[in-house]
Design a protein around this motif. Structure first.
Motif, PDB file in Angstrom:
ATOM      1  N   LEU A   9       0.826  -1.197   0.000  1.00 46.49           N
ATOM      2  CA  LEU A   9       0.000   0.000   0.000  1.00 46.49           C
ATOM      3  C   LEU A   9       0.860   1.247   0.000  1.00 46.49           C
ATOM      4  CD1 LEU A   9      -2.768  -1.085   2.500  1.00 46.49           C
ATOM      5  CD2 LEU A   9      -2.852  -1.075   0.024  1.00 46.49           C
ATOM      6  N   LYS A 107       5.599  -2.170  12.153  1.00 45.16           N
ATOM      7  CA  LYS A 107       5.313  -2.398  10.744  1.00 45.16           C
ATOM      8  C   LYS A 107       5.690  -1.169   9.918  1.00 45.16           C
ATOM      9  CE  LYS A 107       3.089  -6.320  11.626  1.00 45.16           C
ATOM     10  NZ  LYS A 107       3.609  -7.635  11.217  1.00 45.16           N
ATOM     11  N   LEU A 109       5.117   1.577   7.419  1.00 50.99           N
ATOM     12  CA  LEU A 109       3.903   2.261   6.990  1.00 50.99           C
ATOM     13  C   LEU A 109       4.083   3.033   5.697  1.00 50.99           C
ATOM     14  CD1 LEU A 109       2.908   3.790  10.448  1.00 50.99           C
ATOM     15  CD2 LEU A 109       2.054   1.665   9.446  1.00 50.99           C
ATOM     16  N   HIS A 135       2.092  -2.222  15.725  1.00 54.58           N
ATOM     17  CA  HIS A 135       0.688  -2.476  15.387  1.00 54.58           C
ATOM     18  C   HIS A 135      -0.157  -2.768  16.619  1.00 54.58           C
ATOM     19  CE1 HIS A 135       1.138  -6.933  15.747  1.00 54.58           C
ATOM     20  NE2 HIS A 135       2.370  -6.683  15.363  1.00 54.58           N
ATOM     21  N   ASP A 278       0.659   7.545   2.385  1.00 53.66           N
ATOM     22  CA  ASP A 278       0.828   6.105   2.612  1.00 53.66           C
ATOM     23  C   ASP A 278       0.772   5.769   4.097  1.00 53.66           C
ATOM     24  OD1 ASP A 278       1.132   5.603  -0.097  1.00 53.66           O
ATOM     25  OD2 ASP A 278       3.306   5.800  -0.038  1.00 53.66           O
ATOM     26  N   ASN A 282      -2.014   3.349   5.879  1.00 48.58           N
ATOM     27  CA  ASN A 282      -1.657   2.113   6.548  1.00 48.58           C
ATOM     28  C   ASN A 282      -1.933   2.147   8.045  1.00 48.58           C
ATOM     29  OD1 ASN A 282      -0.538   0.223   4.482  1.00 48.58           O
ATOM     30  ND2 ASN A 282       0.761   1.987   4.054  1.00 48.58           N
ATOM     31  N   SER A 285      -5.495   1.356   8.220  1.00 46.06           N
ATOM     32  CA  SER A 285      -5.672  -0.068   7.980  1.00 46.06           C
ATOM     33  C   SER A 285      -5.373  -0.881   9.238  1.00 46.06           C
ATOM     34  CB  SER A 285      -4.760  -0.517   6.834  1.00 46.06           C
ATOM     35  OG  SER A 285      -4.893  -1.906   6.601  1.00 46.06           O
TER      36      SER A 285
END
Length: 289
Positions: A9, A107, A109, A135, A278, A282, A285
């Motif tokens: 993504l 994570k 991103l 996360h 981005d 993310n 998400s």
């Protein structure tokens, strides 16, 4: 080690470069393009088949995304696998690679580029950066408040981004030096300007001592040739830990400093606007997962 390409993504680059052929002009023959595309597709299918035989969960998820979204407009990032923890994402603009995870829980991103204008004449690429977030922290601290909102709603929600900056979420900004003539003194001066402006924005003008504590970590004894890595990590309790090529050079507990650093990369006026998009996408998400 096998190298495959999977969609992440991250934003699609808008500028494309073409090589010039002195005989045929700027466009390459269509037949060559078709041949390359065919060869690539064949290799991809072979690689996919091999990976499916291993039943690797991460790869299976990536393959499911690929075939479920054949027209995805997101950037295809290059991944190399020895195992799931060694996956890396290669930035198509600079060729710099970033681990998809740091410390097992942070994570990746988004990836961006820090440019600097020299003498008002030209921009140079100073460093590539990747922004990471834990996360588990994102879900624990933000899901209750934002879990019922859609990703599109979260992207347009300024309060959501403010809460990301304010919350005690473990995060890391990894800087990878591109400009070969960059000195540690230049890094120190650049942070004095950029971080200093954010400290004043969020905390007023009486923060010179805090700024000096941060910038003094970048001592003249440290060398940062091309490829050097600087990590600015926000640890639990709003502690900013700084490392250069894996060596810790200092840590400062300050919520104001942590917010000011993160604001450079995904605040209102970030270094790279596409990277911010981005990162926000993310983060939204992660809240939904």
């Amino acid at each position: 080690m096998v190298s495959l390409r999977f969609p992440f993504l991250f934003s699609q680059p808008t500028n494309h470069q073409y090589t010039t052929n002195p005989t045929h002009g700027t466009s390459r023959p269509i037949s060559v393009a078709v041949a390359v595309a065919t060869a690539s597709a064949t290799a991809a299918v072979a690689g996919i088949a091999a990976y499916r035989n291993h039943k690797h969960p991460f790869v299976e998820n990536a393959l499911n995304f690929l075939f479920a979204n054949p027209s995805s407009s997101h950037l295809w990032a290059s991944l190399s696998f020895a195992d799931s923890s060694s996956a890396t994402v290669v930035d198509s603009k600079t060729g710099v690679s970033f681990p998809s995870e740091l410390g097992g829980s942070r994570k990746l991103l988004g990836i961006g580029l820090r440019k600097k204008r020299i003498l008002g004449l030209k921009n140079i690429d100073v460093y590539a950066f990747g922004v990471y977030a834990d996360h588990g922290d994102v879900k624990k601290l933000l899901r209750e408040k934002y879990g019922n909102l859609s990703i599109s709603e979260l992207k347009e929600n300024k309060e959501f981004n403010d809460d990301i900056l304010e919350a005690d979420i473990s995060m890391t900004v990894r800087l990878q030096i591109i400009y070969s003539k960059l000195s540690i003194g230049s890094v120190r001066s650049a942070f004095e300007e950029s971080v200093g402006s954010r400290l004043q924005k969020f905390g007023g003008s009486d923060n010179k001592e805090l700024l000096q504590r941060f910038t003094s970590q970048f001592k003249d004894e440290y060398k940062i040739p091309r490829g050097s890595v600087i990590d600015l990590s926000k640890e639990p309790g709003h502690v900013l830990r700084t490392t250069i090529d894996g060596k810790e050079v200092g840590s400062i507990q300050s919520k104001l400093l942590c917010r000011s650093i993160m604001d450079l990369y995904f605040g209102e006026d970030p270094f790279d606007k596409k990277a911010k998009e981005d990162i926000e996408l993310n983060l939204a998400s992660l809240v939904q997962k």
